[in-house]
Design an enzyme around this catalytic site. Structure first.
Site, mmCIF file in Angstrom:
data_model
loop_
_atom_site.group_PDB
_atom_site.id
_atom_site.type_symbol
_atom_site.label_atom_id
_atom_site.label_comp_id
_atom_site.label_asym_id
_atom_site.label_seq_id
_atom_site.Cartn_x
_atom_site.Cartn_y
_atom_site.Cartn_z
ATOM 1 N N ILE A 101 4.355 1.851 -6.246
ATOM 2 C CA ILE A 101 4.249 2.429 -4.906
ATOM 3 C C ILE A 101 2.883 2.202 -4.291
ATOM 4 O O ILE A 101 2.636 2.621 -3.158
ATOM 5 C CB ILE A 101 4.565 3.940 -4.927
ATOM 6 C CG1 ILE A 101 3.635 4.685 -5.883
ATOM 7 C CG2 ILE A 101 6.011 4.170 -5.289
ATOM 8 C CD1 ILE A 101 3.832 6.187 -5.872
ATOM 9 N N GLY A 102 1.983 1.550 -5.004
ATOM 10 C CA GLY A 102 0.673 1.274 -4.430
ATOM 11 C C GLY A 102 -0.187 0.478 -5.380
ATOM 12 O O GLY A 102 -0.036 0.570 -6.598
ATOM 13 N N PHE A 106 -9.064 -0.735 -7.809
ATOM 14 C CA PHE A 106 -9.404 -0.170 -9.106
ATOM 15 C C PHE A 106 -8.209 0.417 -9.850
ATOM 16 O O PHE A 106 -8.370 0.916 -10.957
ATOM 17 C CB PHE A 106 -10.478 0.911 -8.943
ATOM 18 C CG PHE A 106 -11.729 0.418 -8.271
ATOM 19 C CD1 PHE A 106 -12.563 -0.487 -8.893
ATOM 20 C CD2 PHE A 106 -12.058 0.843 -6.989
ATOM 21 C CE1 PHE A 106 -13.707 -0.959 -8.271
ATOM 22 C CE2 PHE A 106 -13.205 0.383 -6.361
ATOM 23 C CZ PHE A 106 -14.029 -0.522 -7.000
ATOM 24 N N SER A 107 -7.024 0.389 -9.257
ATOM 25 C CA SER A 107 -5.892 1.013 -9.924
ATOM 26 C C SER A 107 -4.580 0.568 -9.300
ATOM 27 O O SER A 107 -4.550 -0.010 -8.213
ATOM 28 C CB SER A 107 -6.000 2.546 -9.840
ATOM 29 O OG SER A 107 -5.954 2.958 -8.486
ATOM 30 N N LYS A 167 -0.850 6.690 -12.397
ATOM 31 C CA LYS A 167 -1.955 5.870 -11.907
ATOM 32 C C LYS A 167 -2.623 5.155 -13.074
ATOM 33 O O LYS A 167 -3.265 5.790 -13.915
ATOM 34 C CB LYS A 167 -2.976 6.745 -11.164
ATOM 35 C CG LYS A 167 -4.141 5.983 -10.566
ATOM 36 C CD LYS A 167 -5.017 6.904 -9.743
ATOM 37 C CE LYS A 167 -6.179 6.156 -9.094
ATOM 38 N NZ LYS A 167 -7.011 7.033 -8.257
ATOM 39 N N ASP A 254 -13.144 9.194 1.604
ATOM 40 C CA ASP A 254 -12.193 8.166 2.034
ATOM 41 C C ASP A 254 -11.003 8.803 2.746
ATOM 42 O O ASP A 254 -9.846 8.522 2.429
ATOM 43 C CB ASP A 254 -11.722 7.347 0.828
ATOM 44 C CG ASP A 254 -11.163 5.989 1.243
ATOM 45 O OD1 ASP A 254 -11.418 5.558 2.382
ATOM 46 O OD2 ASP A 254 -10.481 5.353 0.423
#
Length: 489
Positions: A101-102, A106-107, A167, A254
């Site tokens: 989903i993303g 960095f991840s 994640k 952010d």
């Protein structure tokens, strides 16, 4: 991974409060060695810390839901999911990966079903008290056999699957960065409208964080259709999260639409992605913006009285300035652009103001600069050269420009909103509730951070109190057709 523990035991057993910290659970060795993700970019302290890849609108996200079907994942994603499942012993018995989903710098974040949801304490689940697992009883008929009734009874007791976001943090990330994110998420547990950390574990250099999965919609699909009360409810949810974060002296750094997962059906949002967050005052040096006006003026007198020279000096004797510039282009506050060395939680308020300006103007992204210099030009175009120069001096900088489109006084937000929504500034006027929104916007996008509204003060503003009496329709599970069990009589 560890053997399943007795029912309702907390998953956070791996976290210890000794010495105000915690340990990340280390799993037993796996049969497959961890492989370094060579495609992930190397970390560089001098590079802008923008945690995600750019999408078509120039924004970045590591946690943005996708409308792809489960079978639509390409071969590379499927291969990565297999590697993740094989990396940790016992992973397949606890989680079933569904889709990616993303993906960020960095991840990578995956959606997964929590197979052992009922075996742990789930106080993080906001819907556990309101959900009705059992559907209405089926009407029985005399002709139905007892076996059929037993099967229907078991089917009625079946609940819908529960999802989490997994994640996977790349091994190229700094260990201190990983520990910082997990510690902050651990400290923020229980905060309203903030994504909590369920648990985290690692094997060698591979770290995985388990987070709740929140159903949400793409910001670009709904922001242009929001009414002013809808906007107020959205912003109130965002500022509720910011108030919780800032009360613990934490800067998110952010804030942007893709990091605030919002579900228009339930009118509930949650703040995610604390990969760039840090504690206020961490690794900072004093800045003149925190001095009283008289002291600041005396320090800046040589700079003010000196003759401004165009271009770059052949030999620049000024000391170099290093400051945190983390964030996403278009959402950075002026003090970040001017390299303020003593930034505060007010940088998040500016970014939230940019989101509000985006919604009111129906333009996304509103700011679309390629670098910090262009970002300064965009802000100066709106606020005017004079206010931008005062803001620069506030942080010990000088700003000079010969660009003819940058006026002295700039433009009003009211005029910008009327123009961007195709209304005549001479004939049309903003509605009363829109004027409230503009007043709130001016408080959020104040150039001087010390005069900018705080999250706690924002929640008391009249604009954020709009729509409080409206009933909330639907739930966070409304319309979720992911693997629903359909029972027919």
């Amino acid at each position: 991974m560890a053997t399943v523990v007795p029912a309702r035991r907390r998953r956070a057993d791996s976290f210890r409060t000794e010495t105000q910290s915690f340990r990340i659970h280390e799993d037993v060795p796996s049969t497959e060695d961890t492989e370094m993700n060579e495609s992930a970019p190397q970390e560089d302290d001098d590079v802008e810390e923008e945690g995600e890849p750019v999408d078509e609108d120039g924004q970045k996200s590591e946690y943005s839901d996708s409308s792809e079907e489960e079978g639509a994942e390409d071969d590379r994603v499927i291969e990565d999911m297999e590697k993740l499942q094989n990396c940790f012993a016992g992973f397949r018995q606890k989680y079933r990966l569904i889709k990616r989903i993303g993906e960020g710098t960095f991840s990578t974040v995956y959606k997964a079903e929590d197979l052992l949801y009922d075996s742990y304490d789930n106080s993080w689940d906001l819907d556990r008290e309101t959900e009705k697992w059992t559907p209405p009883p089926l009407k029985s008929f005399p002709s139905q056999s007892s076996a059929t009734l037993d099967y229907q009874s078991q089917s009625q007791r079946r609940r819908r699957p529960k999802y989490v976001a997994i994640k996977k943090i790349y091994v190229t990330s700094s260990p201190s960065r990983i520990l910082n994110e997990l510690e902050l998420l651990h400290d923020l547990r229980g905060c309203q409208s903030v994504c909590p950390l369920i648990t985290a574990f690692r094997w060698t250099d591979q770290v995985v964080a388990i987070l709740p999965y929140f159903r949400h919609s793409d910001f670009r699909e709904y922001f242009r259709n929001m009414t002013v009360p809808d906007i107020a409810i959205y912003m109130r949810s965002l500022f509720t999260a910011l108030a919780s974060v800032h009360s613990r002296n934490i800067l998110h750094r952010d804030i942007k639409p893709t990091n605030f997962l919002y579900d228009p059906a339930s009118r509930r949002g949650v703040l995610v992605d604390f990969g760039l967050a840090e504690r206020e005052g961490y690794d900072c040096k004093p800045c003149v913006c925190h001095d009283d006006p008289a002291t600041r003026k005396s320090k800046l007198r040589p700079l003010i009285n000196g003759e401004a020279k165009k271009g770059y000096p052949r030999e620049d004797t000024r000391p170099s300035r290093r400051a945190n510039r983390a964030g996403t282009r278009g959402f950075r506050a002026p003090e970040v652009l001017f390299k303020c060395t003593e930034q505060t939680t007010k940088i998040d308020i500016w970014s939230a103001g940019v989101i509000l300006l985006t919604i009111l103007s129906r333009r996304f992204p509103f700011f679309n600069s390629a670098d910090d210099v262009e970002a300064m030009i965009e802000i100066a175009t709106i606020f005017g050269r004079r206010r931008m120069q005062v803001a620069a001096l506030l942080h010990g900088c000088m700003l000079e420009t010969t660009i003819p489109t940058i006026g002295t006084s700039g433009f009003s937000f009211e005029g910008i909103i009327l123009w961007s929504t195709s209304r005549n500034e001479q004939k049309d006027q903003l509605a009363d509730d829109e004027k409230l929104a503009v007043d709130f916007l001016n408080r959020c996008m104040e150039m001087d951070p010390s005069r900018r509204i705080s999250a706690e003060e924002a929640l008391e503003h009249e604009f954020l109190r709009l729509g409080l009496d409206e009933s909330v329709e639907g739930t966070s599970e409304a319309g979720d057709d992911d693997e629903m069990d359909i029972l027919k009589a």
